[in-house]
Every structure is written in structure tokens, then in C-alpha cells.
Write a protein that holds these residues in place. Structure first.
Motif, PDB file in Angstrom:
ATOM      1  N   HIS A  76       0.856  -1.177   0.000  1.00  0.00           N
ATOM      2  CA  HIS A  76       0.000   0.000   0.000  1.00  0.00           C
ATOM      3  C   HIS A  76       0.893   1.227   0.000  1.00  0.00           C
ATOM      4  O   HIS A  76       2.050   1.181   0.381  1.00  0.00           O
ATOM      5  CB  HIS A  76      -0.942   0.009   1.209  1.00  0.00           C
ATOM      6  N   PHE A  77       0.347   2.343  -0.456  1.00  0.00           N
ATOM      7  CA  PHE A  77       1.081   3.589  -0.494  1.00  0.00           C
ATOM      8  C   PHE A  77       0.645   4.467   0.671  1.00  0.00           C
ATOM      9  O   PHE A  77      -0.518   4.458   1.059  1.00  0.00           O
ATOM     10  CB  PHE A  77       0.808   4.341  -1.807  1.00  0.00           C
ATOM     11  N   VAL A  78       1.611   5.195   1.214  1.00  0.00           N
ATOM     12  CA  VAL A  78       1.283   6.196   2.223  1.00  0.00           C
ATOM     13  C   VAL A  78       2.016   7.477   1.851  1.00  0.00           C
ATOM     14  O   VAL A  78       3.050   7.450   1.209  1.00  0.00           O
ATOM     15  CB  VAL A  78       1.725   5.760   3.640  1.00  0.00           C
ATOM     16  N   SER A  79       1.429   8.603   2.251  1.00  0.00           N
ATOM     17  CA  SER A  79       2.106   9.879   1.999  1.00  0.00           C
ATOM     18  C   SER A  79       3.285  10.028   2.934  1.00  0.00           C
ATOM     19  O   SER A  79       3.211   9.649   4.104  1.00  0.00           O
ATOM     20  CB  SER A  79       1.140  11.042   2.217  1.00  0.00           C
ATOM     21  N   ILE A  80       4.380  10.598   2.392  1.00  0.00           N
ATOM     22  CA  ILE A  80       5.533  10.886   3.234  1.00  0.00           C
ATOM     23  C   ILE A  80       5.356  12.267   3.823  1.00  0.00           C
ATOM     24  O   ILE A  80       5.148  13.229   3.101  1.00  0.00           O
ATOM     25  CB  ILE A  80       6.833  10.877   2.427  1.00  0.00           C
ATOM     26  N   PRO A  81       5.478  12.382   5.148  1.00  0.00           N
ATOM     27  CA  PRO A  81       5.442  13.724   5.729  1.00  0.00           C
ATOM     28  C   PRO A  81       6.704  14.488   5.339  1.00  0.00           C
ATOM     29  O   PRO A  81       7.683  13.906   4.933  1.00  0.00           O
ATOM     30  CB  PRO A  81       5.417  13.447   7.245  1.00  0.00           C
ATOM     31  N   THR A  82       6.639  15.824   5.471  1.00  0.00           N
ATOM     32  CA  THR A  82       7.824  16.624   5.187  1.00  0.00           C
ATOM     33  C   THR A  82       8.901  16.274   6.183  1.00  0.00           C
ATOM     34  O   THR A  82       8.686  16.332   7.396  1.00  0.00           O
ATOM     35  CB  THR A  82       7.497  18.121   5.275  1.00  0.00           C
TER      36      THR A  82
ATOM     37  N   VAL B  67       5.913   6.917  -0.720  1.00  0.00           N
ATOM     38  CA  VAL B  67       6.886   5.841  -0.607  1.00  0.00           C
ATOM     39  C   VAL B  67       6.142   4.517  -0.532  1.00  0.00           C
ATOM     40  O   VAL B  67       5.076   4.425   0.068  1.00  0.00           O
ATOM     41  CB  VAL B  67       7.792   6.025   0.639  1.00  0.00           C
ATOM     42  N   LEU B  68       6.703   3.518  -1.151  1.00  0.00           N
ATOM     43  CA  LEU B  68       6.090   2.198  -1.149  1.00  0.00           C
ATOM     44  C   LEU B  68       6.447   1.471   0.138  1.00  0.00           C
ATOM     45  O   LEU B  68       7.612   1.304   0.459  1.00  0.00           O
ATOM     46  CB  LEU B  68       6.603   1.395  -2.349  1.00  0.00           C
ATOM     47  N   VAL B  69       5.456   1.097   0.913  1.00  0.00           N
ATOM     48  CA  VAL B  69       5.676   0.418   2.180  1.00  0.00           C
ATOM     49  C   VAL B  69       5.330  -1.052   2.006  1.00  0.00           C
ATOM     50  O   VAL B  69       4.180  -1.393   1.728  1.00  0.00           O
ATOM     51  CB  VAL B  69       4.811   1.043   3.298  1.00  0.00           C
ATOM     52  N   ARG B  70       6.338  -1.909   2.132  1.00  0.00           N
ATOM     53  CA  ARG B  70       6.125  -3.346   1.956  1.00  0.00           C
ATOM     54  C   ARG B  70       6.134  -4.054   3.297  1.00  0.00           C
ATOM     55  O   ARG B  70       6.979  -3.764   4.140  1.00  0.00           O
ATOM     56  CB  ARG B  70       7.209  -3.952   1.053  1.00  0.00           C
ATOM     57  N   ALA B  71       5.246  -4.987   3.483  1.00  0.00           N
ATOM     58  CA  ALA B  71       5.189  -5.777   4.701  1.00  0.00           C
ATOM     59  C   ALA B  71       5.988  -7.061   4.518  1.00  0.00           C
ATOM     60  O   ALA B  71       5.486  -8.154   4.678  1.00  0.00           O
ATOM     61  CB  ALA B  71       3.738  -6.081   5.067  1.00  0.00           C
ATOM     62  N   ALA B  72       7.219  -6.942   4.134  1.00  0.00           N
ATOM     63  CA  ALA B  72       8.088  -8.098   3.955  1.00  0.00           C
ATOM     64  C   ALA B  72       9.519  -7.609   3.934  1.00  0.00           C
ATOM     65  O   ALA B  72       9.788  -6.456   3.594  1.00  0.00           O
ATOM     66  CB  ALA B  72       7.751  -8.844   2.656  1.00  0.00           C
ATOM     67  N   LEU B  73      10.458  -8.482   4.318  1.00  0.00           N
ATOM     68  CA  LEU B  73      11.862  -8.101   4.314  1.00  0.00           C
ATOM     69  C   LEU B  73      12.390  -8.022   2.891  1.00  0.00           C
ATOM     70  O   LEU B  73      11.951  -8.746   1.997  1.00  0.00           O
ATOM     71  CB  LEU B  73      12.683  -9.118   5.119  1.00  0.00           C
TER      72      LEU B  73
ATOM     73  N   MET C 238       6.210   7.744   8.135  1.00  0.00           N
ATOM     74  CA  MET C 238       6.076   7.322   6.739  1.00  0.00           C
ATOM     75  C   MET C 238       4.987   6.273   6.558  1.00  0.00           C
ATOM     76  O   MET C 238       4.574   5.993   5.440  1.00  0.00           O
ATOM     77  CB  MET C 238       7.395   6.744   6.237  1.00  0.00           C
ATOM     78  N   GLY C 239       4.560   5.645   7.655  1.00  0.00           N
ATOM     79  CA  GLY C 239       3.502   4.653   7.549  1.00  0.00           C
ATOM     80  C   GLY C 239       3.900   3.264   7.999  1.00  0.00           C
ATOM     81  O   GLY C 239       3.062   2.355   8.023  1.00  0.00           O
ATOM     82  N   TYR C 240       5.167   3.065   8.344  1.00  0.00           N
ATOM     83  CA  TYR C 240       5.565   1.763   8.869  1.00  0.00           C
ATOM     84  C   TYR C 240       4.999   1.589  10.265  1.00  0.00           C
ATOM     85  O   TYR C 240       4.869   2.544  11.042  1.00  0.00           O
ATOM     86  CB  TYR C 240       7.089   1.639   8.883  1.00  0.00           C
ATOM     87  N   LYS C 241       4.668   0.347  10.594  1.00  0.00           N
ATOM     88  CA  LYS C 241       4.029   0.065  11.876  1.00  0.00           C
ATOM     89  C   LYS C 241       5.031  -0.363  12.944  1.00  0.00           C
ATOM     90  O   LYS C 241       4.835  -0.090  14.123  1.00  0.00           O
ATOM     91  CB  LYS C 241       2.969  -1.036  11.703  1.00  0.00           C
ATOM     92  N   ASN C 242       6.087  -1.042  12.539  1.00  0.00           N
ATOM     93  CA  ASN C 242       7.037  -1.547  13.529  1.00  0.00           C
ATOM     94  C   ASN C 242       8.456  -1.574  12.971  1.00  0.00           C
ATOM     95  O   ASN C 242       9.008  -2.641  12.698  1.00  0.00           O
ATOM     96  CB  ASN C 242       6.630  -2.949  14.000  1.00  0.00           C
ATOM     97  N   PRO C 243       9.091  -0.422  12.811  1.00  0.00           N
ATOM     98  CA  PRO C 243      10.483  -0.411  12.362  1.00  0.00           C
ATOM     99  C   PRO C 243      11.405  -0.925  13.478  1.00  0.00           C
ATOM    100  O   PRO C 243      11.236  -0.572  14.650  1.00  0.00           O
ATOM    101  CB  PRO C 243      10.753   1.067  12.072  1.00  0.00           C
TER     102      PRO C 243
ATOM    103  N   ASP D 242       8.328  -4.497   9.956  1.00  0.00           N
ATOM    104  CA  ASP D 242       7.958  -4.182   8.574  1.00  0.00           C
ATOM    105  C   ASP D 242       8.961  -3.223   7.937  1.00  0.00           C
ATOM    106  O   ASP D 242       8.822  -2.850   6.772  1.00  0.00           O
ATOM    107  CB  ASP D 242       6.537  -3.628   8.483  1.00  0.00           C
ATOM    108  N   ALA D 243       9.957  -2.801   8.703  1.00  0.00           N
ATOM    109  CA  ALA D 243      11.100  -2.056   8.182  1.00  0.00           C
ATOM    110  C   ALA D 243      12.275  -2.335   9.106  1.00  0.00           C
ATOM    111  O   ALA D 243      12.104  -2.469  10.324  1.00  0.00           O
ATOM    112  CB  ALA D 243      10.810  -0.564   8.121  1.00  0.00           C
ATOM    113  N   VAL D 244      13.460  -2.436   8.528  1.00  0.00           N
ATOM    114  CA  VAL D 244      14.679  -2.629   9.308  1.00  0.00           C
ATOM    115  C   VAL D 244      15.656  -1.530   8.920  1.00  0.00           C
ATOM    116  O   VAL D 244      15.983  -1.361   7.741  1.00  0.00           O
ATOM    117  CB  VAL D 244      15.310  -4.013   9.048  1.00  0.00           C
ATOM    118  N   PHE D 245      16.099  -0.752   9.891  1.00  0.00           N
ATOM    119  CA  PHE D 245      17.075   0.297   9.619  1.00  0.00           C
ATOM    120  C   PHE D 245      18.369  -0.018  10.356  1.00  0.00           C
ATOM    121  O   PHE D 245      18.382  -0.314  11.544  1.00  0.00           O
ATOM    122  CB  PHE D 245      16.539   1.688   9.954  1.00  0.00           C
TER     123      PHE D 245
END
Length: 468
Positions: A25-31, A49-55, A275-280, A246-249
Motif C-alpha cells: 500500500h502507499f502512504v504519503s511521506i510527511p515533510t 513511498v512504497l511500504v512493503r510488509a516483507a523483508l 512514513m507509515g511503517y508500523k514496527n520499524p 515491517d522495516a529494518v534500519f
């Protein structure tokens, strides 16, 4: 370290599991502020930004792990006993470790000449399907004339440790000239004397390189009390999945963690949530291979990292601390590509990069060897790293008005105090405290204890070194 093991292996987070499907799904990126400008290298529509629920997938589509199956290890040991032998140095063993676990995927062993030349000249490898993966530092094994002669016409060799215990078998071998000067010049951008890795691992090695397919007989272990923190890419991916990431930094470091580092890492997580990620999830990934003599040793750095989590500077439930087994080149923009590429293979899709990554002081002149901004610029353009999102940040400094680390505000520069790594080390060596809020007290105590184990010179005070 037992307490740190507990911190890093807590039960899964309470947030719901992400959908394992490939739906997106797409979410808007905040400034975003300049401290964390998100610049994906893909075509965008508007500001999304494209938010993927996978590594993220490993380079080449799958991890290339080179460990022999446990049931076949005795057979491989017997085979190794009948082959010509190459005795490995400590750094060579570290590279075997890196290759065996898939950090350098899709490499299948020490580089043959075509891979070596692509790495030197293009910082990338072209695969059979025409795709390109990043590879910026040569992963090679040097041999001398006598070793080359002893190999003869054999197509396989055994790699053994300093006690002649078999570590691996190298098959389908290729021996080619070791162009040391060109290798040094293209990797470091200089042939000046005093480059730490060059003096440790290149200058006095053989004039030949041997490449081939690697079969590592047993997992590489160091028996230093830290093996439990040396998670492979596969193990890290399992841990991120267990934590519902759902994101790894990733944050690469070879120094103790101060509160400026922590600010960058916690701020990054906040931005990813926006950005819309739920659990970085943060991968705090200290480098565990060769480092130069004046760096804080790994064992002490890990003790310091433990205190950072114990004191709540970083959240253990959203942080995975693991050791990256690679040796350190101090090759600036060239090496930082390797650091980023390896984290893709571990599952990271965001990489934090700051000032002068993988840099050092010029070995001869009193200046930095690399431009401080080139590392992050190169990462944003590097071939084969298009899938990785680079997160550059501005400098964090000590804000005297707030009594804590904060992002530097040039409009009130007089309010900020810059404490360099050199200054931090000098304070610790002399048992002097930094300003309150620079580092958690427990972490600073560990750093002071480390330097207390070293023998001071002269009057017991350590003179401040030339900044590096």
C-alpha cells in the motif's frame, strides 16, 4: 553479558503480525527535516513511498550460505587432509566467516580474477541474468610463490587455521597476479604509507591471489564470549520476522554509542513511523572484524552497548544488537558501499549514514582522508544499491542550553559543543567526565574502565592525539 542476551531476545512485540503476503500500500511521506531526508532512487509519483510488509530480498535473490551440512563435515575433513594446504591469517579467517554466512551474497567464495576486476573498476558485479549487485571491496586470498608452487596442478586446496585445523575447502581454483598497488590505489584513493588495513593485510602478503568456490566445514567461532551475538544474515532475518518488523534500519559503528548516536537512531524510527511503517526495528550492528590499534576493542564496545540498553537510551524491544564479522578497511566512500550492501543481505531496507562514514585521518597529512559528505552522496548513486533507502542525517552536537545532545542549529552555533571521537577518548583516558547528557553514565564508566586497563605515559595523563 547475560543481561544483554536477555535484552536482545525478549518475547515478540505486542504489535500485530504483518501480513506475510506481497500486497503493498502507499502512504504519503510527511515533510522530513534535513536531518533525515528520504531519497529513494526509484521513480516516484508525487511524494509517496512504497511500504512493503516483507523483508527485502538478498542480493541475487537468495542468501548464498557456504557451510557444509553437519552430516558431511567429517567427510570434508578427510578430504581436506589430502589436499595442498594454505594457512590462513586472522583476517583471512574473518573473510571466510563473512563469505560462509552470505554477507557477500551472491559470492560463492574468494574472488576469481573477473570478480576482482569488476570490484576494483566498477564497484559492482554483473550476474548471469544481466542484473548488477554492489561489491566495492575485494574479498580475496593472497598466496606467495612457495604456496603457488606447492598447489601445482591441483584444482582444490584446503584452508587451515594457525594450528593446521581444516576450516574450508576451496574448489575450482584460479590463481592470478596480485596487483597490490592498483588494488590499494583504487580501494583507498591513495597509496600513502600508513593505511592500517594495507599494512595489516596487503603489503606483506603474497604476489598471487587464489579464488574459487568455498565449502566451509564448520561455523566460524571465536570462543571469546561473544559468539552468541554473531548472528548470521539468516538468523537476523528470522529475528526480524519474529519481531514483526515491517522495516529494518541499520546503523554501522565501530565506536562506543553516545547520546548523539542514540538521538539519530530514535529519530529515524520516529520518521519511519510517520512514513507509515508500523514496527520499524533497529539493527545496531557494531563491526567485529579487524580494527586499527587505537579503536576500542570489540569486547569493551559490547559492554558499553549493554549499558546503553540497560539505561534505556535505546529500546531493547525495538533494537537488535548483533556483531558484523567484517574486517574494517577505513576506505571511506568505497567501503561504506560494502557496509550497506551487506546489510541488505541481513534484511535491512534502510541504512543510516552520517559524516565521513568508514573514514579516517590522512595517514601522512593533518586532514581527513575523505570529504566528509562523499560517503552519503556515493551511497545515493552507487550501482546495485538502488533497493536500499539511504537515510542521511545532519550532525548531532551537545546543546549547552538544553544539557543534552541535539541536532546542530547553525543559527545559534555558539550554543553547541562538538565533542569529537578523539576528544571523547582523551577525556576517558584521563578519567574526566564529559558534559552531563553526552553519554549514559553506565556507558561512560565502561569506557573509562577500558582506558584504565592501558598503561598511561609520563605523568599519568594521556596527551590529546591529532584529530583523525
Amino acid at each position: 553479558m547475560a543481561s544483554m542476551i536477555t535484552l536482545f531476545t525478549k518475547i515478540p512485540l505486542s504489535s500485530p503480525s504483518f501480513n506475510g503476503s506481497l500486497r503493498t500500500h502507499f502512504v504519503s511521506i510527511p515533510t522530513l527535516p534535513a536531518s533525515l531526508s528520504f531519497k529513494p532512487r526509484i521513480r516516484q509519483t508525487g511524494v509517496r513511498v512504497l511500504v512493503r510488509a516483507a523483508l527485502i530480498e538478498p542480493d541475487g535473490g537468495k542468501l548464498v550460505e557456504l557451510l557444509v551440512e553437519e552430516s558431511k563435515r567429517d567427510i570434508k575433513k578427510r578430504e581436506a587432509a589430502l589436499l595442498p594446504r594454505i594457512r590462513l591469517k586472522k583476517i583471512d579467517v574473518q573473510w571466510v566467516h563473512v563469505l560462509s554466512e552470505g554477507w557477500a551474497s551472491p559470492l560463492r567464495g574468494f574472488m576469481k580474477e573477473s570478480e576482482f576486476l569488476q570490484t576494483l573498476h566498477f564497484n559492482s558485479l554483473r550476474l548471469e541474468d544481466g542484473s548488477v549487485v554492489n561489491m566495492s571491496v575485494p574479498i580475496v586470498l593472497a598466496i606467495d610463490d612457495s604456496q603457488k608452487q606447492s598447489i601445482g596442478n591441483s584444482t582444490r586446496v584446503a584452508l587451515v587455521d594457525s594450528n593446521d585445523n581444516p576450516i574450508a575447502i576451496l574448489s575450482d581454483i584460479e590463481i592470478y597476479k596480485h596487483p597490490k598497488e592498483e588494488r590499494i590505489a583504487r580501494t583507498w584513493g591513495t597509496t600513502a604509507p600508513g593505511l592500517p588495513y594495507v599494512e595489516e593485510a596487503i603489503t606483506n602478503t603474497g604476489n598471487w591471489l587464489i579464488g574459487g568456490d568455498l565449502e566451509v566445514i564448520e561455523p566460524i567461532k571465536y570462543h571469546d564470549g561473544l559468539d552468541c551475538f554473531r548472528l548470521s544474515p539468516a538468523q537476523l532475518r528470522e529475528e526480524f520476522t519474529r519481531r514483526n518488523a515491517d522495516a529494518v534500519f541499520a546503523f554501522q559503528l565501530r565506536n562506543p554509542v553516545h547520546n548523539g548516536h542514540a538521538l539519530l537512531m530514535t529519530d529515524t524510527r520516529c520518521r519511519l513511523l510517520e512514513m507509515g511503517y508500523k514496527n520499524p526495528v533497529l539493527l545496531l550492528h557494531p563491526l567485529g572484524g579487524y580494527t586499527k590499534a587505537d579503536d576500542v576493542p570489540l569486547s569493551w564496545r559490547m559492554k558499553q552497548h549493554e549499558k546503553v540498553l540497560e539505561d534505556g537510551v535505546l529500546d531493547p524491544e525495538t533494537t537488535v544488537v548483533s556483531i558484523f564479522p567484517s574486517p574494517m578497511h577505513y576506505a571511506g566512500p568505497t567501503e561504506v558501499q560494502w557496509h550497506a550492501k551487506a546489510r541488505i543481505n541481513a534484511g535491512a531496507n534502510f541504512y543510516i549514514v552520517g559524516r565521513d562514514p568508514a573514514g579516517m585521518g590522512h595517514p601522512v597529512e593533518k586532514r581527513d582522508l575523505y570529504d566528509a559528505d562523499h560517503g552519503k552522496k556515493v551511497l545515493s548513486m552507487a550501482p546495485g544499491l538502488e533497493r536500499l533507502n539511504i537515510l542521511p542525517f545532519r550532525v548531532a552536537a551537545y546543546d549547552k542550553t538544553q544539557g543534552k545532545m541535539a541536532f546542530f542549529d547553525p543559527s545559534r552555533a555558539q550554543d553547541f559543543l562538538f565533542i569529537s571521537g578523539t576528544k571523547m577518548r582523551t577525556l576517558a583516558k584521563n578519567k574526566e567526565n564529559p558534559p552531563d547528557g553526552f553519554m549514559c553514565p553506565g556507558g561512560w564508566k565502561v569506557l573509562v574502565e577500558y582506558y584504565d586497563t592501558m598503561i598511561p605515559a609520563g605523568n599519568g595523563r594521556v596527551p590529546e592525539a591529532i584529530p583523525a
